[in-house]
Design a protein around this motif. Structure first.
Motif, mmCIF file in Angstrom:
data_model
loop_
_atom_site.group_PDB
_atom_site.id
_atom_site.type_symbol
_atom_site.label_atom_id
_atom_site.label_comp_id
_atom_site.label_asym_id
_atom_site.label_seq_id
_atom_site.Cartn_x
_atom_site.Cartn_y
_atom_site.Cartn_z
ATOM 1 N N SER A 102 39.710 41.305 30.553
ATOM 2 C CA SER A 102 39.563 42.682 30.051
ATOM 3 C C SER A 102 40.200 42.854 28.678
ATOM 4 O O SER A 102 39.793 43.722 27.901
ATOM 5 C CB SER A 102 40.180 43.672 31.044
ATOM 6 O OG SER A 102 39.530 43.588 32.295
ATOM 7 N N ALA A 103 41.210 42.034 28.375
ATOM 8 C CA ALA A 103 41.845 42.099 27.052
ATOM 9 C C ALA A 103 40.905 41.581 25.970
ATOM 10 O O ALA A 103 40.967 42.013 24.814
ATOM 11 C CB ALA A 103 43.138 41.286 27.056
ATOM 12 N N ILE A 104 40.029 40.653 26.342
ATOM 13 C CA ILE A 104 39.134 40.021 25.362
ATOM 14 C C ILE A 104 37.777 40.716 25.319
ATOM 15 O O ILE A 104 37.236 40.981 24.263
ATOM 16 C CB ILE A 104 38.947 38.519 25.718
ATOM 17 C CG1 ILE A 104 40.310 37.813 25.777
ATOM 18 C CG2 ILE A 104 38.031 37.838 24.712
ATOM 19 C CD1 ILE A 104 41.143 37.936 24.522
ATOM 20 N N GLU A 105 37.214 41.013 26.500
ATOM 21 C CA GLU A 105 35.906 41.655 26.577
ATOM 22 C C GLU A 105 36.001 42.741 27.644
ATOM 23 O O GLU A 105 35.708 42.496 28.814
ATOM 24 C CB GLU A 105 34.839 40.610 26.926
ATOM 25 C CG GLU A 105 33.475 40.888 26.282
ATOM 26 C CD GLU A 105 32.881 42.221 26.720
ATOM 27 O OE1 GLU A 105 32.685 42.421 27.919
ATOM 28 O OE2 GLU A 105 32.642 43.079 25.840
ATOM 29 N N PRO A 106 36.467 43.932 27.267
ATOM 30 C CA PRO A 106 36.846 44.932 28.278
ATOM 31 C C PRO A 106 35.723 45.344 29.221
ATOM 32 O O PRO A 106 35.974 45.544 30.409
ATOM 33 C CB PRO A 106 37.348 46.118 27.445
ATOM 34 C CG PRO A 106 36.851 45.885 26.063
ATOM 35 C CD PRO A 106 36.743 44.410 25.897
ATOM 36 N N TYR A 107 34.509 45.468 28.730
ATOM 37 C CA TYR A 107 33.424 45.931 29.599
ATOM 38 C C TYR A 107 33.154 44.921 30.711
ATOM 39 O O TYR A 107 33.211 45.247 31.902
ATOM 40 C CB TYR A 107 32.146 46.180 28.786
ATOM 41 C CG TYR A 107 30.988 46.664 29.629
ATOM 42 C CD1 TYR A 107 30.816 48.015 29.899
ATOM 43 C CD2 TYR A 107 30.079 45.761 30.181
ATOM 44 C CE1 TYR A 107 29.775 48.469 30.696
ATOM 45 C CE2 TYR A 107 29.034 46.197 30.983
ATOM 46 C CZ TYR A 107 28.884 47.547 31.237
ATOM 47 O OH TYR A 107 27.861 47.981 32.036
ATOM 48 N N GLN A 108 32.854 43.676 30.333
ATOM 49 C CA GLN A 108 32.546 42.664 31.347
ATOM 50 C C GLN A 108 33.791 42.271 32.138
ATOM 51 O O GLN A 108 33.706 41.967 33.331
ATOM 52 C CB GLN A 108 31.921 41.422 30.695
ATOM 53 C CG GLN A 108 30.516 41.627 30.173
ATOM 54 C CD GLN A 108 29.500 41.925 31.265
ATOM 55 O OE1 GLN A 108 29.798 41.830 32.449
ATOM 56 N NE2 GLN A 108 28.293 42.294 30.867
ATOM 57 N N GLY A 109 34.944 42.270 31.474
ATOM 58 C CA GLY A 109 36.180 41.928 32.184
ATOM 59 C C GLY A 109 36.434 42.868 33.339
ATOM 60 O O GLY A 109 36.754 42.446 34.453
ATOM 61 N N ALA A 110 36.275 44.178 33.094
ATOM 62 C CA ALA A 110 36.504 45.166 34.146
ATOM 63 C C ALA A 110 35.370 45.163 35.165
ATOM 64 O O ALA A 110 35.606 45.244 36.380
ATOM 65 C CB ALA A 110 36.650 46.555 33.533
ATOM 66 N N ALA A 111 34.129 45.055 34.690
ATOM 67 C CA ALA A 111 32.974 45.078 35.595
ATOM 68 C C ALA A 111 33.041 43.930 36.589
ATOM 69 O O ALA A 111 32.823 44.113 37.796
ATOM 70 C CB ALA A 111 31.672 45.008 34.791
ATOM 71 N N THR A 112 33.359 42.736 36.112
ATOM 72 C CA THR A 112 33.395 41.581 37.014
ATOM 73 C C THR A 112 34.624 41.619 37.914
ATOM 74 O O THR A 112 34.616 41.034 39.002
ATOM 75 C CB THR A 112 33.337 40.263 36.222
ATOM 76 O OG1 THR A 112 34.336 40.275 35.188
ATOM 77 C CG2 THR A 112 31.970 40.081 35.580
ATOM 78 N N GLY A 113 35.666 42.334 37.486
ATOM 79 C CA GLY A 113 36.798 42.560 38.384
ATOM 80 C C GLY A 113 36.378 43.392 39.583
ATOM 81 O O GLY A 113 36.740 43.092 40.731
ATOM 82 N N VAL A 114 35.590 44.434 39.324
ATOM 83 C CA VAL A 114 35.060 45.272 40.403
ATOM 84 C C VAL A 114 34.137 44.454 41.306
ATOM 85 O O VAL A 114 34.220 44.507 42.543
ATOM 86 C CB VAL A 114 34.299 46.492 39.823
ATOM 87 C CG1 VAL A 114 33.550 47.244 40.924
ATOM 88 C CG2 VAL A 114 35.271 47.422 39.116
ATOM 89 N N GLY A 155 32.934 49.726 32.094
ATOM 90 C CA GLY A 155 32.656 48.560 32.937
ATOM 91 C C GLY A 155 32.843 48.873 34.408
ATOM 92 O O GLY A 155 32.004 48.536 35.248
ATOM 93 N N ILE A 156 33.954 49.545 34.736
ATOM 94 C CA ILE A 156 34.217 49.923 36.128
ATOM 95 C C ILE A 156 33.147 50.895 36.623
ATOM 96 O O ILE A 156 32.577 50.732 37.705
ATOM 97 C CB ILE A 156 35.612 50.561 36.267
ATOM 98 C CG1 ILE A 156 36.710 49.519 36.020
ATOM 99 C CG2 ILE A 156 35.789 51.201 37.640
ATOM 100 C CD1 ILE A 156 38.108 50.110 35.894
ATOM 101 N N GLY A 157 32.875 51.931 35.800
ATOM 102 C CA GLY A 157 31.917 52.957 36.204
ATOM 103 C C GLY A 157 30.511 52.413 36.372
ATOM 104 O O GLY A 157 29.868 52.634 37.405
ATOM 105 N N ASN A 158 30.031 51.673 35.375
ATOM 106 C CA ASN A 158 28.652 51.183 35.434
ATOM 107 C C ASN A 158 28.440 50.220 36.591
ATOM 108 O O ASN A 158 27.421 50.267 37.279
ATOM 109 C CB ASN A 158 28.262 50.513 34.112
ATOM 110 C CG ASN A 158 28.080 51.530 32.993
ATOM 111 O OD1 ASN A 158 28.282 52.724 33.197
ATOM 112 N ND2 ASN A 158 27.719 51.068 31.815
ATOM 113 N N TYR A 159 29.410 49.324 36.826
ATOM 114 C CA TYR A 159 29.245 48.355 37.908
ATOM 115 C C TYR A 159 29.379 49.044 39.266
ATOM 116 O O TYR A 159 28.533 48.907 40.145
ATOM 117 C CB TYR A 159 30.271 47.227 37.794
ATOM 118 C CG TYR A 159 29.886 45.988 38.578
ATOM 119 C CD1 TYR A 159 29.371 44.871 37.930
ATOM 120 C CD2 TYR A 159 30.009 45.937 39.965
ATOM 121 C CE1 TYR A 159 29.002 43.729 38.636
ATOM 122 C CE2 TYR A 159 29.640 44.816 40.687
ATOM 123 C CZ TYR A 159 29.145 43.710 40.013
ATOM 124 O OH TYR A 159 28.773 42.591 40.730
ATOM 125 N N GLY A 160 30.446 49.813 39.434
ATOM 126 C CA GLY A 160 30.682 50.464 40.726
ATOM 127 C C GLY A 160 29.602 51.460 41.074
ATOM 128 O O GLY A 160 29.133 51.526 42.222
#
Length: 746
Positions: A102-114, A155-160
């Motif tokens: 998430s520090a490097i690519e916040p959108y995908q970092g957060a989305a893939t965390g979800v 990232g969190i919103g779109n994925y979740g």
């Protein structure tokens, strides 16, 4: 060709570049009885990374309480924790970090965390029903911080939202210590029938091994290693270590996975998260004391000419490894064909206890499963730790060094600061980007409470869930601060009408090789242990995220995020935090103190950064929570809201604003006014009581040993102190609701 006959074998220098220590390279040579080839060395480098092996933390994690009659899975041995909630049902829940990506690519970092945390849940056979997240960012005056926050939230919103699981709560905290390293911790909970639980295991010689879900690409290679090093100036070059997610593919995978588990044909199943295929094959094999023969050329790939180590280490998302009963291959294939997902048999189970990986018929790697995993041959270290110099300096704070309020105007200005500070103000700008209602189970969207309440469909039960940690407290005193995090999580659940059951944790710290950082980690574990033992909330699992540190900024504030599960058997016990009507009486359950330590008021309004953790006594806390439980179940109170960030004033404001009400309170003359209003001493709850119910409430409280005091009454519109107006309810709500949005939309 045997792997050891490769022309150019790796050296100790190669091992170091892959994140291994010299002594670890030597140990690998001893285990194999030869020098590993590059593929084998890459395997050990990811499996022995901190992210996968917990080599620098496991000695302390083992001290945490893990037993209770409700526990259905041993901590850390399955994809997620599993707790019996009665009536043949269990709740699977877990929290994990995705900080470095998430520090490097916040959108995908957060989305893939979800995506990853939800896969951990449905791999257990549980259908996810709710998500929370705990986020930490730096100074919002920085363009970088605003960019990171926007990307992570999107990232969190779109994925979740696309995946169809409601985000029902969470927390967002800002401090300069997170300027370089944001923290993105994702929590998920799901429900499963106790007779339909799936295990992460492999056994039965000849049983087929399938990879299912998405094709394998080069994204995320060495992601586990990347998560086990400090963020530095070259970290952005490691963008391929960040995975790419597809929530629609994950939705299909969820349904297919639950269907294949329900078929009764599954021996074992594991999500492919950190370290991909090699992690799933080794952990499942080691647990079942078997081996596997895997043909990597049979793995569906989305990029041409991928070599063995790339296929093995890829962290491409939306993939599972499944071992099914021999003879059930066609049935398994048919289920995944129905959902239009890849389903490829890539190998079989053996009795060798080794993993043999082939590429086009040639042996690419030959490694013992047990030596790769936690609890097997993976290294375990007892790290040095040392109290940092700052700790004693923090303890020297004297409340007499700051001035108390001299007039109402000064109080009003401080109140405005508190309500508009982004650590306390509404996170509306964040949560409005999340779908909180999908799935129709959320009980707390329109009934604000300290914890999220989510109905278990087909039952009267609800799970009550929260994520909590005040990083500032833990920085000031790791042991006390982490104990407070557990206590606050329990308090939030109790104030919402639930009974605390168990926790999962996400332990975010700096570099474990720095003794002062490791001291923080050890202290936090000690605090967690004593608090979890007191509240009978065993640890079901979680994860450790070290290396949240940069060469320029140093380590982040230590953040042991507590994700707590509670249970509400009777929906009539649901308690909200909002005052109901003017004229109701407001009481404080618990005692106020002359304490400003580590409060938001002291830290940001007065600019005093060095003070100890706020006052906290575990026995007092336990007693207060027992009283609140009793008051809730006997229907003696109208609202309950814990006093935490921002102190009593913030708690009163948050209780008043939902219905456009106010309050008039009288200060405790034995307490400094600043400490009374804005101090954050623990073990306190604001409750409201109807005039008709007042006598019964007072009588009930007098029968306990817990201190309580009448603060005042709910007012129609203003926030008042001894009848002197501080703010209007409408003005306060304007500040509180829009502070974060104004910064983000500026």
């Amino acid at each position: 060709m045997h792997p050891s006959t490769e022309a150019h074998l790796p050296t100790v220098e190669t091992a170091r570049k892959l994140g291994l220590l010299t002594e670890e390279f030597e140990k690998i040579n001893q285990i194999l009885g030869r020098t590993p080839n590059f593929t084998e060395l890459s395997i050990f480098s990811v499996m022995w990374s901190e992210h996968c092996s917990y080599k620098n933390s496991i000695v302390w994690l083992k001290t945490l309480p893990k037993d209770s009659p409700r526990m259905l899975a041993k901590a850390g041995e399955e994809n997620a924790g599993l707790v019996d909630i009665g009536d043949g049902l269990a709740c699977s829940f877990k929290i994990e970090s995705h900080n470095h990506p998430s520090a490097i690519e916040p959108y995908q970092g957060a989305a893939t965390g979800v995506g990853g945390i939800n896969r951990d849940i449905f791999t257990m056979g549980a259908r996810p029903i709710a998500q929370l997240n705990s986020l930490r960012f730096g100074n919002l005056k920085l363009d970088k911080t605003r960019r990171l926050l926007k990307g992570v939230v999107r990232g969190i919103g779109n994925y979740g939202n696309a995946f169809g699981i409601p985000t029902v709560g969470g927390e967002v905290f800002f401090d300069d210590s997170f300027n370089v390293n944001p923290l993105v911790n994702a929590f998920s909970a799901g429900i499963v029938k106790t007779d339909q639980v799936a295990k992460a295991i492999s056994y039965g010689v000849g049983n087929p091994v399938f990879i299912v879900g998405s094709a394998t690409g080069k994204d995320g290679i060495h992601g586990a290693t990347f998560a086990s090093e400090d963020i530095g100036e070259h970290s952005a070059e490691k963008l391929p270590a960040v995975q790419v997610g597809d929530p629609f593919q994950e939705k299909l995978l969820l349904e297919a996975t639950l269907e294949v588990i329900a078929s009764g044909n599954v021996i074992g199943i594991q999500d492919m998260g950190a370290a991909g295929i090699i992690c799933s094959t080794s952990e499942m094999s080691a647990k079942g004391e078997h081996g596997m023969e895997i043909h990597l050329d049979k793995v569906p790939t989305r990029q041409a000419n991928m070599v063995p180590f790339e296929i093995l280490l890829s962290e491409s998302q939306e993939r599972m490894l499944i071992v099914v009963k021999k003879g059930k291959e066609a049935e398994t294939q048919a289920i995944f064909d129905k959902w239009d997902l890849n389903c490829a048999q890539i190998g079989t189970v053996t009795d060798t206890k080794r993993l043999h990986f082939y590429m086009h018929g040639e042996l690419a790697a030959d490694v013992p499963a047990d030596d790769l995993v936690l609890g097997g041959g993976a290294p375990v270290y007892h790290r040095e730790y040392r109290e940092p110099a700052y700790y004693k300096k923090y303890q020297q704070f004297d409340i007499q060094s700051v001035k108390d309020f001299e007039n109402t105007e000064a109080i009003s200005e401080a109140a405005k600061h508190i309500l508009s500070h982004t650590n306390i103000a509404s996170k509306k700008w964040v949560y409005e980007q999340y779908d909180s209602m999908v799935g129709i189970a959320n009980r707390s969207t329109n009934a604000p409470s300290d914890a999220a309440i989510v109905r278990v469909l087909g039952s009267d039960k609800s799970i009550v869930i929260t994520v909590d940690c005040n990083s500032r407290y833990v920085q000031a005193d790791p042991e006390q601060g982490c104990a407070i995090a557990v206590a606050e999580a329990a308090r939030n659940i109790v104030c919402s009408g639930g009974e605390p059951v168990a926790i999962t944790n996400c332990l975010n710290f700096g570099n474990p090789y720095v003794p002062e950082v490791y001291w923080q980690f050890v202290g936090a574990i000690k605090g967690m242990k004593k608090a979890c033992e007191k509240f009978s909330t065993p640890v079901t699992g979680g994860n450790v995220s070290f290396y949240n540190q940069s060469s320029d900024e140093g380590p982040v504030f230590p953040t042991p995020t507590i994700g707590m599960l509670g249970l509400m058997e009777n929906p009539a016990n649901q308690m909200t935090l909002d005052f109901k009507k003017a004229g109701d009486l407001i009481y404080l359950v618990g005692a106020s103190r002359n304490d400003l330590a580590s409060s938001q008021y002291l830290y940001s309004y007065l600019g005093v950064k060095e003070s100890p953790a706020p006052h906290f006594d575990l026995e007092d806390e336990f007693a207060v929570q027992a009283v609140i439980k009793d008051l809730v179940t006997k229907r003696m109170i109208e609202s309950a809201h814990d006093v935490s960030d921002g102190g009593l004033f913030a708690a009163l404001a948050e209780s008043a604003m939902p219905r456009g009400l106010g309050f008039n309170i009288n200060p405790d003359k034995n307490i400094r006014l600043d400490a009374f209003l804005f101090g954050e001493s623990q073990s306190r709850v604001v409750v409201s009581v109807t005039p008709e119910g007042n006598d019964a409430f007072v009588k009930a409280m007098q029968a306990t040993q817990v201190k309580f005091s009448l603060l005042g009454k709910v007012h129609a519109a203003d926030f008042r102190l001894e009848e002197k107006p501080l703010l209007t309810s409408a003005g306060a709500k304007e500040l509180y609701d829009n502070a974060l949005g104004k910064i983000m939309e500026a």
